[in-house]
Design a protein around this motif. Structure first.
Motif, PDB file in Angstrom:
ATOM      1  N   PRO A 157      14.590  51.813  -8.240  1.00 49.95           N
ATOM      2  CA  PRO A 157      15.867  51.414  -8.848  1.00 49.95           C
ATOM      3  C   PRO A 157      15.934  49.897  -9.022  1.00 49.95           C
ATOM      4  CG  PRO A 157      16.221  52.927  -7.014  1.00 49.95           C
ATOM      5  CD  PRO A 157      14.777  52.531  -6.974  1.00 49.95           C
ATOM      6  N   LEU A 158      16.694  49.474 -10.028  1.00 52.46           N
ATOM      7  CA  LEU A 158      16.807  48.056 -10.369  1.00 52.46           C
ATOM      8  C   LEU A 158      18.234  47.573 -10.170  1.00 52.46           C
ATOM      9  CD1 LEU A 158      15.784  45.395 -11.729  1.00 52.46           C
ATOM     10  CD2 LEU A 158      16.373  46.457 -13.935  1.00 52.46           C
ATOM     11  N   VAL A 159      18.382  46.471  -9.427  1.00 52.66           N
ATOM     12  CA  VAL A 159      19.645  45.757  -9.324  1.00 52.66           C
ATOM     13  C   VAL A 159      19.437  44.396  -9.978  1.00 52.66           C
ATOM     14  CG1 VAL A 159      21.284  44.616  -7.780  1.00 52.66           C
ATOM     15  CG2 VAL A 159      20.486  46.929  -7.263  1.00 52.66           C
ATOM     16  N   SER A 160      20.257  44.066 -10.952  1.00 54.62           N
ATOM     17  CA  SER A 160      20.165  42.784 -11.647  1.00 54.62           C
ATOM     18  C   SER A 160      21.257  41.858 -11.134  1.00 54.62           C
ATOM     19  CB  SER A 160      20.311  42.988 -13.161  1.00 54.62           C
ATOM     20  OG  SER A 160      19.253  43.782 -13.663  1.00 54.62           O
ATOM     21  N   ILE A 161      20.892  40.621 -10.849  1.00 52.23           N
ATOM     22  CA  ILE A 161      21.858  39.660 -10.321  1.00 52.23           C
ATOM     23  C   ILE A 161      21.734  38.355 -11.088  1.00 52.23           C
ATOM     24  CG2 ILE A 161      21.714  40.692  -8.014  1.00 52.23           C
ATOM     25  CD1 ILE A 161      20.130  38.216  -7.135  1.00 52.23           C
ATOM     26  N   SER A 162      22.805  37.559 -11.067  1.00 52.42           N
ATOM     27  CA  SER A 162      22.722  36.227 -11.670  1.00 52.42           C
ATOM     28  C   SER A 162      23.741  35.287 -11.049  1.00 52.42           C
ATOM     29  CB  SER A 162      22.944  36.291 -13.180  1.00 52.42           C
ATOM     30  OG  SER A 162      22.850  34.984 -13.733  1.00 52.42           O
ATOM     31  N   LEU A 246      22.884  48.478 -11.223  1.00 50.17           N
ATOM     32  CA  LEU A 246      23.992  47.646 -10.766  1.00 50.17           C
ATOM     33  C   LEU A 246      23.742  46.222 -11.246  1.00 50.17           C
ATOM     34  CD1 LEU A 246      26.487  47.266  -8.777  1.00 50.17           C
ATOM     35  CD2 LEU A 246      24.777  46.721  -7.026  1.00 50.17           C
ATOM     36  N   VAL A 247      24.810  45.538 -11.660  1.00 44.58           N
ATOM     37  CA  VAL A 247      24.711  44.142 -12.071  1.00 44.58           C
ATOM     38  C   VAL A 247      25.717  43.346 -11.251  1.00 44.58           C
ATOM     39  CG1 VAL A 247      24.813  42.509 -13.980  1.00 44.58           C
ATOM     40  CG2 VAL A 247      24.103  44.875 -14.413  1.00 44.58           C
ATOM     41  N   LEU A 248      25.216  42.390 -10.466  1.00 48.66           N
ATOM     42  CA  LEU A 248      26.080  41.518  -9.666  1.00 48.66           C
ATOM     43  C   LEU A 248      26.177  40.170 -10.367  1.00 48.66           C
ATOM     44  CD1 LEU A 248      24.756  42.237  -6.045  1.00 48.66           C
ATOM     45  CD2 LEU A 248      26.712  43.286  -7.204  1.00 48.66           C
ATOM     46  N   VAL A 265      29.207  46.702 -13.111  1.00 50.60           N
ATOM     47  CA  VAL A 265      29.123  45.244 -13.108  1.00 50.60           C
ATOM     48  C   VAL A 265      30.153  44.753 -12.095  1.00 50.60           C
ATOM     49  CG1 VAL A 265      29.364  43.128 -14.436  1.00 50.60           C
ATOM     50  CG2 VAL A 265      28.378  45.155 -15.511  1.00 50.60           C
ATOM     51  N   VAL A 266      29.671  44.215 -10.983  1.00 51.85           N
ATOM     52  CA  VAL A 266      30.529  43.865  -9.858  1.00 51.85           C
ATOM     53  C   VAL A 266      30.594  42.344  -9.727  1.00 51.85           C
ATOM     54  CG1 VAL A 266      30.910  44.112  -7.375  1.00 51.85           C
ATOM     55  CG2 VAL A 266      29.939  46.018  -8.690  1.00 51.85           C
ATOM     56  N   GLN A 267      31.806  41.813  -9.659  1.00 54.12           N
ATOM     57  CA  GLN A 267      32.011  40.369  -9.523  1.00 54.12           C
ATOM     58  C   GLN A 267      31.937  39.962  -8.045  1.00 54.12           C
ATOM     59  OE1 GLN A 267      35.802  40.453 -11.902  1.00 54.12           O
ATOM     60  NE2 GLN A 267      34.853  38.725 -12.935  1.00 54.12           N
ATOM     61  N   VAL A 268      31.054  39.028  -7.749  1.00 54.14           N
ATOM     62  CA  VAL A 268      30.861  38.548  -6.372  1.00 54.14           C
ATOM     63  C   VAL A 268      30.855  37.022  -6.363  1.00 54.14           C
ATOM     64  CG1 VAL A 268      29.695  40.616  -5.505  1.00 54.14           C
ATOM     65  CG2 VAL A 268      28.349  38.846  -6.645  1.00 54.14           C
ATOM     66  N   GLY A 269      31.701  36.433  -7.199  1.00 50.98           N
ATOM     67  CA  GLY A 269      31.744  34.982  -7.323  1.00 50.98           C
ATOM     68  C   GLY A 269      32.057  34.283  -6.014  1.00 50.98           C
ATOM     69  N   GLY A 270      31.275  33.236  -5.723  1.00 53.74           N
ATOM     70  CA  GLY A 270      31.500  32.443  -4.524  1.00 53.74           C
ATOM     71  C   GLY A 270      30.876  32.996  -3.260  1.00 53.74           C
ATOM     72  N   LEU A 271      29.941  33.950  -3.377  1.00 55.51           N
ATOM     73  CA  LEU A 271      29.362  34.536  -2.158  1.00 55.51           C
ATOM     74  C   LEU A 271      28.579  33.522  -1.329  1.00 55.51           C
ATOM     75  CD1 LEU A 271      26.039  35.017  -2.533  1.00 55.51           C
ATOM     76  CD2 LEU A 271      26.783  36.934  -3.906  1.00 55.51           C
ATOM     77  N   HIS A 272      28.214  32.387  -1.941  1.00 53.61           N
ATOM     78  CA  HIS A 272      27.432  31.373  -1.239  1.00 53.61           C
ATOM     79  C   HIS A 272      28.288  30.427  -0.406  1.00 53.61           C
ATOM     80  CE1 HIS A 272      29.080  29.273  -4.657  1.00 53.61           C
ATOM     81  NE2 HIS A 272      28.733  28.111  -4.137  1.00 53.61           N
ATOM     82  N   ILE A 273      29.612  30.445  -0.587  1.00 45.10           N
ATOM     83  CA  ILE A 273      30.461  29.374  -0.055  1.00 45.10           C
ATOM     84  C   ILE A 273      30.566  29.404   1.459  1.00 45.10           C
ATOM     85  CG2 ILE A 273      32.818  28.451  -0.038  1.00 45.10           C
ATOM     86  CD1 ILE A 273      33.032  29.327  -2.963  1.00 45.10           C
ATOM     87  N   LYS A 274      30.501  30.577   2.045  1.00 45.64           N
ATOM     88  CA  LYS A 274      30.703  30.678   3.494  1.00 45.64           C
ATOM     89  C   LYS A 274      29.433  30.366   4.292  1.00 45.64           C
ATOM     90  CE  LYS A 274      34.233  32.166   4.987  1.00 45.64           C
ATOM     91  NZ  LYS A 274      35.439  31.448   5.427  1.00 45.64           N
ATOM     92  N   PHE A 455      27.230  45.640   0.149  1.00 42.22           N
ATOM     93  CA  PHE A 455      27.678  47.038   0.124  1.00 42.22           C
ATOM     94  C   PHE A 455      27.115  47.769  -1.091  1.00 42.22           C
ATOM     95  CE2 PHE A 455      30.639  50.044  -1.831  1.00 42.22           C
ATOM     96  CZ  PHE A 455      30.753  50.996  -0.836  1.00 42.22           C
ATOM     97  N   TRP A 456      27.227  47.150  -2.262  1.00 43.69           N
ATOM     98  CA  TRP A 456      26.795  47.821  -3.481  1.00 43.69           C
ATOM     99  C   TRP A 456      25.276  47.909  -3.572  1.00 43.69           C
ATOM    100  CZ3 TRP A 456      29.533  50.947  -6.271  1.00 43.69           C
ATOM    101  CH2 TRP A 456      30.924  50.828  -6.272  1.00 43.69           C
TER     102      TRP A 456
END
Length: 518
Positions: A157-162, A246-248, A265-274, A455-456
């Motif tokens: 399976p393929l999960v694409s992220i950007s 899935l596209v993050l 297409v799941v929005q995960v904006g700012g996951l790096h901030i913490k 999770f996704w």
């Protein structure tokens, strides 16, 4: 009793043996430290959760059991030598949207050309094709030819992220409706409320990029994939990217322009901030001593202050010297050996997230990079944006629309323009008030963005895909998606009726008709 305990131990051992550790191939494709910072949060959490990772990386990191890095050493140096050809980049050309789009794809093409010859790629190709990867995570910003590994390793399976917000070409991975009348192109500086001519120009930008990507860039990626994966004949690279379960994307409704997104297409904006960042004691002391607080001047990881040139740098230093009530933390390598006044701390690297989280930080002067603006928004810090290329123009426009910052063209940056913008923000408390309001909207989420991403991803692994979330359009031809075949049939029927009606309704006396007297 003893027999029962023995049976329990045996059952537990069998259960442990039956649990299969998931193997994940993480393909980092974009030679950017900011991309690595964002991606790293994902693969580190997956590793902490017990998954085995093989990671294609541009950054040197030590491999440990369960986490193997295939490092592309000195890639940045190779890229800069090839991309700039030894000359200084003229960023003024990027202010034209069409030139900006072509320049970005040139960057992708040059990068992929170097990437295909990297020993790390060949090392991964040497893995036996029977090696089991339960998931491939691909940074789809560029490097689409690497999707050949899906075929090479028997279709995991393929999960694409950007980390690159919602790239304009995400529509090719998922069924995203595109409304060019209110969604500004990332290369533009429009907002959602566009005039007639802006809508026309915005539509042209979107169509130009779609044609350029699909007809110029992607065929080159296809040829590259054929060379790298010689002998396995994978499907066309355009079809491989459509396999995304899935596209993050690095976006959030609190910050970004309105856009309709499908469920995969799941929005995960700012996951790096913490992420945890240490601030040197010397920097902490500098911030504490600053009379009215500090201003952070940082152009991120891909743009350097030195690129402004010695004259602009000299002007900026004199400007900072003339404002002794504020401390200035300036990310700068200081190749020109400038002499710093007491209120300026010049450093080659800044723990940016930690500095922005400090309550004494009053302003960020930024290049308009997405991660930087997200960190500023998270911490309620106003921004002066100086965009140079790619999506930075659109990013800066968003902070202006939100009322938390001011944009300055990179070709118009000098002591006078920066002083005017700084005075306006530092003397007008409404900028900081709106920044705090935006921070509240950004922070108030059901769960941290990183938790949502993990999770996704793990849901894809557990279900061996998320086909029930994928749009049926992924397996349909464009003419079927838009009902063009139905329209064509209706038009043929109408045309047929028209021709029949015309044939049988000719006026009396015309050739081929009979009169009553005949």
């Amino acid at each position: 009793m003893t027999i029962r305990w023995i049976l329990l131990v045996v059952w537990a051992a069998l259960l442990v043996c039956s649990v299969r550790a998931e193997n994940i191939l993480f393909l980092q494709t974009t030679p950017s430290k900011s991309h690595h910072i964002w991606n790293r949060q994902i693969f580190e959490r997956l590793y902490e959760n017990g998954h085995n990772l093989t990671i294609l990386s541009f950054e040197k990191e030590p491999s440990v059991p369960g986490k193997t890095f295939l490092v592309m050493d000195k890639f940045y140096e190779k890229l800069m030598a090839a991309f700039t050809d030894g000359s200084t980049t003229d960023y003024s050309s990027y202010e034209n949207a069409f030139a900006n789009i072509m320049n970005v794809y040139q960057y992708y093409t040059v990068s992929s050309g170097i990437l295909e010859d990297e020993p790390a790629i060949k090392q991964l190709l040497d893995y036996p094709r029977t090696f089991r990867f339960d998931l491939v995570i691909h940074d789809f910003t560029m490097g689409q030819f690497l999707l050949g590994f899906l075929e090479h390793f028997n279709h995991p399976p393929l999960v694409s992220i950007s980390p690159y917000n919602i790239p304009s070409y995400t529509q090719y991975l998922a069924d995203i409706p595109l409304y060019t009348t209110y969604l500004p192109h990332p290369a533009s500086s429009f907002n959602s409320q566009m005039s007639f001519m802006e809508r026309v120009r915005n539509t042209l930008y979107w169509w130009f990029e779609m044609l350029y990507r699909q007809q110029v860039y992607m065929p080159k990626e296809q040829e590259r994939m054929k060379r790298v994966f010689e002998g396995i004949s994978p499907p066309h690279v355009k079809l491989l990217e459509r396999r995304s379960e899935l596209v993050l994307v690095n976006s959030d409704p609190a910050l970004d322009f309105y856009q309709l997104l499908p469920p995969n297409v799941v929005q995960v904006g700012g996951l790096h901030i913490k992420r945890t960042e240490e601030m040197p004691a010397m920097m902490q002391q500098f911030i504490a001593r600053a009379g009215k607080g500090v201003v952070l001047f940082s152009f991120g990881t891909n743009v350097q202050s030195e690129m402004l040139g010695p004259e602009v740098n000299r002007q900026l230093l004199e400007l900072f010297r003339s404002m002794p009530d504020y401390g200035f933390i300036w990310k700068h390598a200081n190749a020109d050996k400038l002499v710093m006044p007491p209120n300026v701390l010049m450093t080659a690297w800044v723990p940016q997230s930690a500095v922005l989280a400090n309550s004494r930080t009053k302003l960020l002067i930024s290049h308009g990079g997405l991660l930087s603006l997200q960190e500023a928004a998270w911490n309620g810090v106003p921004v002066i944006g100086v965009p140079f290329f790619a999506d930075q123009f659109s990013n800066v426009r968003r902070i202006e629309v939100a009322g938390i910052g001011i944009g300055i063209s990179s070709t118009n940056l000098n002591a006078n323009t920066l002083k005017e913008a700084m005075d306006k923000i530092l003397s007008d408390s409404s900028y900081r008030t709106r920044a705090k309001e935006l921070s509240y909207r950004f922070r108030t989420q059901p769960e941290p963005p990183l938790d949502r991403a993990i999770f996704w991803i793990e849901k894809v692994i557990a279900n061996k895909g998320l086909r029930y979330l994928r749009s049926p359009t992924r397996s349909m031809a464009p003419y079927q998606v838009y009902g063009l075949d139905m329209v064509a049939v209706v038009l043929l029927i109408v045309l047929g009726y028209y021709l029949i009606f015309k044939r049988h309704s000719k006026p009396a006396g015309e050739p081929g008709t009979k009169t009553k007297t005949e």
